[in-house]
Design a protein around this motif. Structure first.
Motif, PDB file in Angstrom:
ATOM      1  N   PRO A 192       0.831  -1.212   0.000  1.00 38.28           N
ATOM      2  CA  PRO A 192       0.000   0.000   0.000  1.00 38.28           C
ATOM      3  C   PRO A 192       0.862   1.257   0.000  1.00 38.28           C
ATOM      4  O   PRO A 192       1.904   1.323   0.661  1.00 38.28           O
ATOM      5  N   GLY A 193       0.423   2.239  -0.777  1.00 36.17           N
ATOM      6  CA  GLY A 193       1.151   3.503  -0.831  1.00 36.17           C
ATOM      7  C   GLY A 193       2.249   3.543  -1.865  1.00 36.17           C
ATOM      8  O   GLY A 193       2.860   4.602  -2.076  1.00 36.17           O
ATOM      9  N   VAL A 194       2.535   2.415  -2.512  1.00 35.23           N
ATOM     10  CA  VAL A 194       3.586   2.370  -3.523  1.00 35.23           C
ATOM     11  C   VAL A 194       2.968   2.637  -4.893  1.00 35.23           C
ATOM     12  O   VAL A 194       1.912   2.096  -5.224  1.00 35.23           O
ATOM     13  N   GLY A 195       3.619   3.447  -5.683  1.00 29.33           N
ATOM     14  CA  GLY A 195       3.128   3.717  -7.023  1.00 29.33           C
ATOM     15  C   GLY A 195       4.106   4.542  -7.824  1.00 29.33           C
ATOM     16  O   GLY A 195       4.930   5.285  -7.252  1.00 29.33           O
ATOM     17  N   ARG A 196       4.038   4.408  -9.115  1.00 29.48           N
ATOM     18  CA  ARG A 196       4.947   5.178  -9.972  1.00 29.48           C
ATOM     19  C   ARG A 196       4.640   6.670  -9.905  1.00 29.48           C
ATOM     20  O   ARG A 196       5.527   7.498 -10.083  1.00 29.48           O
ATOM     21  N   GLY A 197       3.362   6.983  -9.638  1.00 26.26           N
ATOM     22  CA  GLY A 197       3.006   8.387  -9.480  1.00 26.26           C
ATOM     23  C   GLY A 197       3.681   9.012  -8.256  1.00 26.26           C
ATOM     24  O   GLY A 197       4.149  10.155  -8.307  1.00 26.26           O
ATOM     25  N   ALA A 198       3.722   8.263  -7.152  1.00 25.61           N
ATOM     26  CA  ALA A 198       4.378   8.772  -5.945  1.00 25.61           C
ATOM     27  C   ALA A 198       5.861   9.000  -6.181  1.00 25.61           C
ATOM     28  O   ALA A 198       6.450   9.981  -5.692  1.00 25.61           O
ATOM     29  N   ALA A 199       6.490   8.090  -6.942  1.00 29.02           N
ATOM     30  CA  ALA A 199       7.908   8.261  -7.268  1.00 29.02           C
ATOM     31  C   ALA A 199       8.117   9.509  -8.116  1.00 29.02           C
ATOM     32  O   ALA A 199       9.061  10.285  -7.891  1.00 29.02           O
ATOM     33  N   ALA A 200       7.246   9.728  -9.098  1.00 28.31           N
ATOM     34  CA  ALA A 200       7.359  10.913  -9.946  1.00 28.31           C
ATOM     35  C   ALA A 200       7.209  12.183  -9.104  1.00 28.31           C
ATOM     36  O   ALA A 200       7.958  13.167  -9.286  1.00 28.31           O
ATOM     37  N   TYR A 201       6.265  12.177  -8.163  1.00 29.54           N
ATOM     38  CA  TYR A 201       6.046  13.347  -7.313  1.00 29.54           C
ATOM     39  C   TYR A 201       7.267  13.627  -6.437  1.00 29.54           C
ATOM     40  O   TYR A 201       7.661  14.790  -6.245  1.00 29.54           O
ATOM     41  N   HIS A 202       7.894  12.558  -5.920  1.00 30.17           N
ATOM     42  CA  HIS A 202       9.085  12.716  -5.083  1.00 30.17           C
ATOM     43  C   HIS A 202      10.200  13.442  -5.838  1.00 30.17           C
ATOM     44  O   HIS A 202      10.788  14.416  -5.330  1.00 30.17           O
ATOM     45  N   PHE A 203      10.497  12.999  -7.043  1.00 34.00           N
ATOM     46  CA  PHE A 203      11.612  13.596  -7.786  1.00 34.00           C
ATOM     47  C   PHE A 203      11.268  14.982  -8.300  1.00 34.00           C
ATOM     48  O   PHE A 203      12.156  15.831  -8.465  1.00 34.00           O
ATOM     49  N   GLN A 204       9.989  15.246  -8.526  1.00 37.39           N
ATOM     50  CA  GLN A 204       9.577  16.586  -8.924  1.00 37.39           C
ATOM     51  C   GLN A 204       9.844  17.575  -7.791  1.00 37.39           C
ATOM     52  O   GLN A 204      10.384  18.668  -8.003  1.00 37.39           O
ATOM     53  N   ARG A 205       9.503  17.188  -6.571  1.00 40.45           N
ATOM     54  CA  ARG A 205       9.754  18.071  -5.415  1.00 40.45           C
ATOM     55  C   ARG A 205      11.251  18.220  -5.156  1.00 40.45           C
ATOM     56  O   ARG A 205      11.716  19.291  -4.788  1.00 40.45           O
ATOM     57  N   LEU A 206      11.982  17.144  -5.362  1.00 34.60           N
ATOM     58  CA  LEU A 206      13.424  17.164  -5.101  1.00 34.60           C
ATOM     59  C   LEU A 206      14.160  18.084  -6.066  1.00 34.60           C
ATOM     60  O   LEU A 206      15.054  18.835  -5.675  1.00 34.60           O
TER      61      LEU A 206
END
Length: 593
Positions: free
Chosen positions: A519-533
């Motif tokens: 739960p909570g894992v997704g390619r969208g979450a990864a994309a959001y992480h690197f966008q903020r970074l």
């Protein structure tokens, strides 16, 4: 628009497509398409060429659903192309396989049978036979028509029902075909000999059981034969449709007359009220003749009118119109999808805009762009290594590769490149040259429930296997029987989705795999992480699978310039489609400079 017909021209659609890529092409097969088990006995190069030739069309049509199903199964299992209710993705085009039962010009045969000429011919025929019941057998000379079996059935009928002798006659009409071919000459000789033997056995001074003509008839004489006959014996061993059965019903125009029809003729799917027989069962056909002759007139008329109404509704004009309407529908769908593709001018403008940005973020899906969708190779291709080295080596770029592979696999394939990584669909993240991190703690307790279930399904499918990762499980069946694998995958996916809500896991089904993730894992979450970074001025997201759609959903609607692109002509959340992976590579090369 180009409409290609029948098996002799199965290679033509692809040849036309190569010469005219934008042409609208239809193909219709008038013979049965064999099951995959039979079709695969052809030499590999031959069977692949035939399927690829037909798939040059936009629409492939068949007489019955069984033929359509056999074709789609062969395409799926021999060429490995996925399908969705007959919809196939061929290169960068949608292709549809569907069922179009061919009809006839009902009024043509009804009017011909009702004409003064045909009525007079029919009356003459009946008078010449002294009122005997007439059974009509009419076919061209061909091994598939079952003429010898039909004669054997009539002989057995005469033997079993001596009371019918001198009260019935078989009008055997064989239309000449391929008479220069030795096998056909031998077949005619056998028919001639069998007719002579039956007539010699049962004939009397006043009666000949079989009246045999080896000839073709003009329409008025043909209609007279239909009109005069009490029974039509239409029993091919195999036939794509068999229009004689329909012509007989049309000529009867709702009057008396009984149709005995082979269950292996395509027409059987539409004419279920007829007396159905197995054309290889001589006894069954013999008894069907007696049943037909004994049927009361009210039942004959009721069945005849039911069949006639259906023939009128689904006549030859309906068949042609339905096929052409579907063909133009596929054409329009292709054009609609092509209109969503990034144009050359749009691609040029996109490259300029992204390259002008001071900080750029590239979110690239691993599967479909750099890796096969259903398996990871030992190494990346030299072209991929060169591309990613050039793109990631630019200090203004952050390149992120997002995939389903575990940390070890992603590290082995991409670890030496100047790119960031998201492993297991984003469960683990890693900037270029840095250590792996977990954005959030993830539970693993669910694996103890799901793993035995997946293993049980793998045990039911030879060739299936379960891949256990740190926070995901993948049930793969790429080495298993494709059809059984797809069925088991649907069963497994439905079972897992029933458990997903309670365990809060995500279930994904793709080509030759079913995957569950924490739960909570997704390619969208990864994309959001690197966008903020990275806080980029321009974002380009490129995906080639349905899982990549999560990336598009996570990107901001306002803020930095954002370009979202999906490989393939398919429905997508992305702003643009790219026709194929080659187009994606051209775009990335231009962006790399």
């Amino acid at each position: 628009m180009i409409w290609v017909h029948d098996y002799q021209l199965m290679l033509l659609p692809q040849l036309v497509r190569q010469a005219h890529p934008l042409a609208t092409i239809g193909f219709f097969l008038h013979i049965p398409f064999p099951s995959h088990e039979l079709f695969r006995t052809l030499p590999r190069a031959c069977r692949q060429a035939l399927l690829q030739g037909v798939l040059g069309s936009d629409l492939v049509g068949f007489h019955t659903h069984d033929y359509t199903r056999h074709f789609v199964s062969s395409v799926s299992r021999i060429l490995g192309l996925p399908n969705n209710l007959g919809r196939l993705a061929v290169d960068d085009r949608p292709v549809m396989a569907d069922t179009f039962p061919m009809g006839i010009d009902v009024d043509k045969y009804a009017d011909a049978a009702g004409s003064a000429t045909s009525r007079a011919l029919a009356d003459d025929l009946r008078r010449s036979l002294s009122g005997a019941d007439i059974i009509l057998s009419m076919d061209r000379l061909d091994y598939s028509k079952g003429i010898l079996n039909r004669l054997a059935a009539f002989e057995r009928f005469l033997k079993r029902h001596p009371e019918r002798r001198e009260r019935v006659a078989l009008m055997l009409v064989v239309v000449p075909s391929r008479t220069e071919v030795k096998k056909y000459q031998e077949m005619k000789k056998r028919i001639d000999e069998m007719v002579g033997r039956i007539n010699g056995r049962f004939a009397t001074m006043a009666w000949t059981p079989i009246l045999y003509r080896f000839a073709a008839f003009p329409l008025d004489e043909l209609a007279a034969l239909y009109a005069a006959s009490d029974v039509a014996l239409v029993t091919p061993l195999r036939d794509g449709m068999n229009l004689i059965a329909k012509e007989y019903v049309a000529a009867k125009n709702g009057g008396t007359g009984v149709l005995i029809l082979s269950e292996t003729a395509g027409a059987a799917a539409e004419m279920g009220e007829a007396l159905m027989v197995n054309p290889r069962d001589i006894s069954e056909m013999a008894e069907a003749i007696e049943t037909a002759l004994a049927m009361d007139q009210s039942a004959q008329i009721r069945i005849s009118r039911t069949l006639l109404r259906r023939l009128k509704r689904f006549d030859v004009r309906h068949w042609a119109g339905d096929f052409l309407s579907s063909l133009f529908g596929v054409r329009d769908e292709r054009r609609r999808l092509e209109s969503l593709c990034l144009s050359p001018a749009g691609a040029e403008g996109l490259v300029v805009t992204v390259r002008d940005a001071a900080k750029r973020l590239f979110l690239l899906e691993a599967e479909g762009l750099f890796l096969p969708v259903d398996a990871a190779p030992d190494t990346l291709s030299p072209e991929s290594l060169e591309m990613l080295t050039l793109l990631g080596g630019n200090p203004a770029n952050m390149v992120v590769i997002i995939g389903s592979g575990g940390r070890a696999e992603m590290q082995r394939l991409f670890g030496g490149l100047p790119v960031a990584l998201a492993a297991e669909n984003g469960a683990f993240l890693r900037e270029a040259g840095q250590d792996w991190i977990m954005p959030r703690p993830l539970p693993r307790e669910w694996i103890a429930t799901i793993l035995p279930l997946m293993q049980r399904f793998a045990g039911r499918l030879p060739g299936a296997e379960v891949e256990e990762k740190e926070h995901s499980l993948v049930w793969r069946y790429r080495r298993a029987d494709k059809n059984l694998g797809e069925m088991r995958a649907r069963e497994l996916s439905a079972t897992l989705k029933g458990l997903a809500a309670g365990l809060e896991i995500t279930v994904r089904q793709g080509p030759a795999f079913v995957e569950t993730v924490s739960p909570g894992v997704g390619r969208g979450a990864a994309a959001y992480h690197f966008q903020r970074l990275h806080a980029p001025d321009a974002i380009l997201a490129l995906a080639a699978t349905d899982s990549g759609e999560e990336i598009f959903s996570a990107l901001p609607e306002q803020g930095p310039f954002t370009a979202t692109l999906r490989v393939g002509l398919c429905a997508t959340r992305a702003a643009f489609n790219l026709r194929n992976a080659r187009s994606a590579w051209v775009l990335l090369r231009n962006l790399a400079g």
